[in-house]
Design a protein around this motif. Structure first.
Motif, short mmCIF file in Angstrom:
data_model
loop_
_atom_site.label_atom_id
_atom_site.label_comp_id
_atom_site.label_asym_id
_atom_site.label_seq_id
_atom_site.Cartn_x
_atom_site.Cartn_y
_atom_site.Cartn_z
N ARG A 1 0.76 -1.20 0.02
CA ARG A 1 0.09 -0.15 -0.29
C ARG A 1 0.85 1.35 0.09
NH1 ARG A 1 0.84 -3.32 4.73
NH2 ARG A 1 1.00 -1.91 6.62
N VAL A 2 0.30 2.35 -0.51
CA VAL A 2 0.99 3.56 -0.80
C VAL A 2 0.24 4.91 -0.21
CG1 VAL A 2 2.15 5.17 -2.24
CG2 VAL A 2 2.46 2.96 -2.73
N ARG A 3 0.72 5.50 0.49
CA ARG A 3 0.05 6.85 0.97
C ARG A 3 1.12 7.74 0.95
NH1 ARG A 3 -1.37 6.53 7.23
NH2 ARG A 3 -2.24 8.59 6.60
N PHE A 4 0.51 8.94 1.03
CA PHE A 4 1.47 10.47 1.06
C PHE A 4 0.78 11.39 1.81
CE2 PHE A 4 -0.76 10.33 -2.99
CZ PHE A 4 -1.50 11.23 -3.03
N ILE A 5 1.68 12.16 2.27
CA ILE A 5 1.19 13.41 3.01
C ILE A 5 1.86 14.80 2.37
CG2 ILE A 5 0.23 12.34 4.99
CD1 ILE A 5 2.81 13.11 6.54
N PRO A 6 1.27 16.07 2.56
CA PRO A 6 2.20 17.14 2.28
C PRO A 6 3.10 17.49 3.10
CG PRO A 6 -0.50 17.71 2.56
CD PRO A 6 -0.23 16.21 3.06
N THR A 7 3.95 17.88 2.61
CA THR A 7 5.32 18.46 3.40
C THR A 7 5.96 19.48 2.71
OG1 THR A 7 7.64 17.57 4.23
CG2 THR A 7 6.91 16.95 2.00
N GLN A 8 6.61 20.27 3.79
CA GLN A 8 7.60 21.40 3.25
C GLN A 8 8.83 20.98 2.79
OE1 GLN A 8 6.29 24.56 2.61
NE2 GLN A 8 4.28 23.68 2.97
N LYS A 9 9.42 19.70 3.09
CA LYS A 9 10.60 19.39 3.04
C LYS A 9 10.80 19.26 1.53
CE LYS A 9 11.17 18.94 7.56
NZ LYS A 9 12.09 19.84 8.39
N LYS A 10 12.05 19.24 1.27
CA LYS A 10 12.51 19.05 -0.44
C LYS A 10 13.18 17.59 -0.44
CE LYS A 10 11.04 23.14 -1.31
NZ LYS A 10 9.86 23.32 -2.11
N ASP A 11 13.73 17.16 0.50
CA ASP A 11 14.34 15.63 0.41
C ASP A 11 14.38 14.94 1.76
OD1 ASP A 11 17.34 14.40 0.45
OD2 ASP A 11 16.55 14.33 -1.41
N LEU A 12 14.66 13.96 1.66
CA LEU A 12 14.70 12.89 2.88
C LEU A 12 15.83 13.46 3.73
CD1 LEU A 12 14.27 9.28 1.38
CD2 LEU A 12 12.63 10.75 3.14
N PHE B 1 8.68 -4.39 4.47
CA PHE B 1 9.54 -3.60 3.80
C PHE B 1 8.86 -2.33 3.67
CE2 PHE B 1 11.67 -7.43 1.84
CZ PHE B 1 12.80 -7.34 2.45
N ALA B 2 9.51 -1.11 3.99
CA ALA B 2 9.11 0.22 3.78
C ALA B 2 9.94 0.82 2.97
CB ALA B 2 8.83 0.93 5.03
N THR B 3 9.34 1.48 1.98
CA THR B 3 10.19 2.60 1.10
C THR B 3 9.53 3.99 1.45
OG1 THR B 3 10.89 1.02 -0.27
CG2 THR B 3 11.16 3.21 -1.18
N ILE B 4 10.37 5.10 1.69
CA ILE B 4 10.03 6.57 1.69
C ILE B 4 10.70 7.40 0.79
CG2 ILE B 4 9.13 5.99 4.24
CD1 ILE B 4 11.52 7.71 5.29
N ALA B 5 10.06 8.25 0.36
CA ALA B 5 10.76 9.43 -0.18
C ALA B 5 9.97 10.72 -0.26
CB ALA B 5 10.60 9.07 -1.95
N ILE B 6 10.61 11.63 -0.72
CA ILE B 6 10.03 13.12 -0.80
C ILE B 6 10.21 13.83 -2.21
CG2 ILE B 6 10.18 15.38 0.10
CD1 ILE B 6 10.79 14.41 2.96
N GLY B 7 9.11 14.20 -2.57
CA GLY B 7 9.10 14.93 -3.89
C GLY B 7 7.67 15.41 -4.25
N ASN B 8 7.73 16.40 -5.14
CA ASN B 8 6.41 16.85 -5.66
C ASN B 8 5.48 17.54 -4.26
OD1 ASN B 8 6.70 15.89 -8.10
ND2 ASN B 8 6.01 13.75 -7.46
N GLY B 9 6.27 18.12 -3.30
CA GLY B 9 5.46 18.49 -2.17
C GLY B 9 5.09 17.64 -1.29
N ARG B 10 5.55 16.59 -1.35
CA ARG B 10 4.72 15.16 -0.67
C ARG B 10 5.72 14.50 0.03
NH1 ARG B 10 0.30 13.67 -5.30
NH2 ARG B 10 -0.89 15.59 -5.21
#
Length: 209
Positions: A100-111, A168-177
């Motif tokens: 499953r995949v989810r995302f939330i808004p973030t102001q961060k630009k990178d992990l 396993f979990a994979t996380i990433a930041i991009g697109n403001g998410r």
């Protein structure tokens, strides 16, 4: 949220507070990263993005052009609604075996803006993924870079009095998410499906939107 399904196509370090028995270590054939902030050597894995024609046999691709991500999953799994998630697929017979995949808004630009990888992973597993009655154990964590974007992938087990799950979990930041993919199974089946599910975790990729 709108989503677009894509086409189908045929060294560990010590780091945490929970301990495992020698039987558990033998069963998984890997050492746990102890949950705690000790010395840790991260695994850095520069990886080329998976091209459509390179999708392994018995896997299918999911691409969400609207929300900016893609991954592959076992071709015999089926789509289902997982509360709070943007997409999800599960085994037809073993429903606890799913992605499953989810995302939330973030102001961060990178992990890297979240802090050191070991601290980020520890806080997620210990304080977000684990319920109060579960004992978390982290077994591995890796960083990979695809198209200039950073991804953390880590393996962990959550053990409760009557049930244990491995994921396993994979996380990433991009697109403001801030995106999270989790693929897991019943811990008793993990040795049989681990490699199959690692392919899913490693396939997660952000798209520019």
């Amino acid at each position: 949220m709108p989503r677009t399904t894509a086409i189908s196509s045929s060294s560990n370090t010590v780091f945490s507070g929970a301990e495992t028995t020698s039987d558990e270590q033998s069963h998984f054939q890997r050492r746990p990263l102890l949950l705690g902030l000790g010395a840790l050597t991260a695994n850095y894995l520069p990886v080329n993005p998976l091209k459509a024609e390179e999708i392994p046999a018995n896997y299918r691709s999911f691409v969400d052009f609207s929300d900016g991500y893609s991954y592959i999953y076992p071709s015999d799994w089926k789509d289902f609604d997982f509360r709070g998630h943007d997409s999800a697929f599960k085994d037809r017979y073993l429903q606890l075996q799913n992605v499953r995949v989810r995302f939330i808004p973030t102001q961060k630009k990178d992990l890297h803006d979240l802090g050191p990888m070991e601290e980020v992973v520890y806080n997620l597993v210990k304080h977000v993924y684990a319920a109060p009655n579960q004992r978390p154990t982290i077994y591995d964590m890796q960083e990979r870079i695809v198209d200039g974007k950073n991804y953390y992938t880590f393996e962990y087990v959550l053990t409760s009095p009557n049930y244990s799950s491995a994921s396993f979990a994979t996380i990433a930041i991009g697109n403001g998410r801030y995106y999270t993919l989790i693929v897991g199974a019943n811990e008793r089946r993990w040795r049989r499906v681990r490699d199959k599910l690692k392919v899913v975790a490693d396939s997660f990729k952000l798209l520019d939107i």
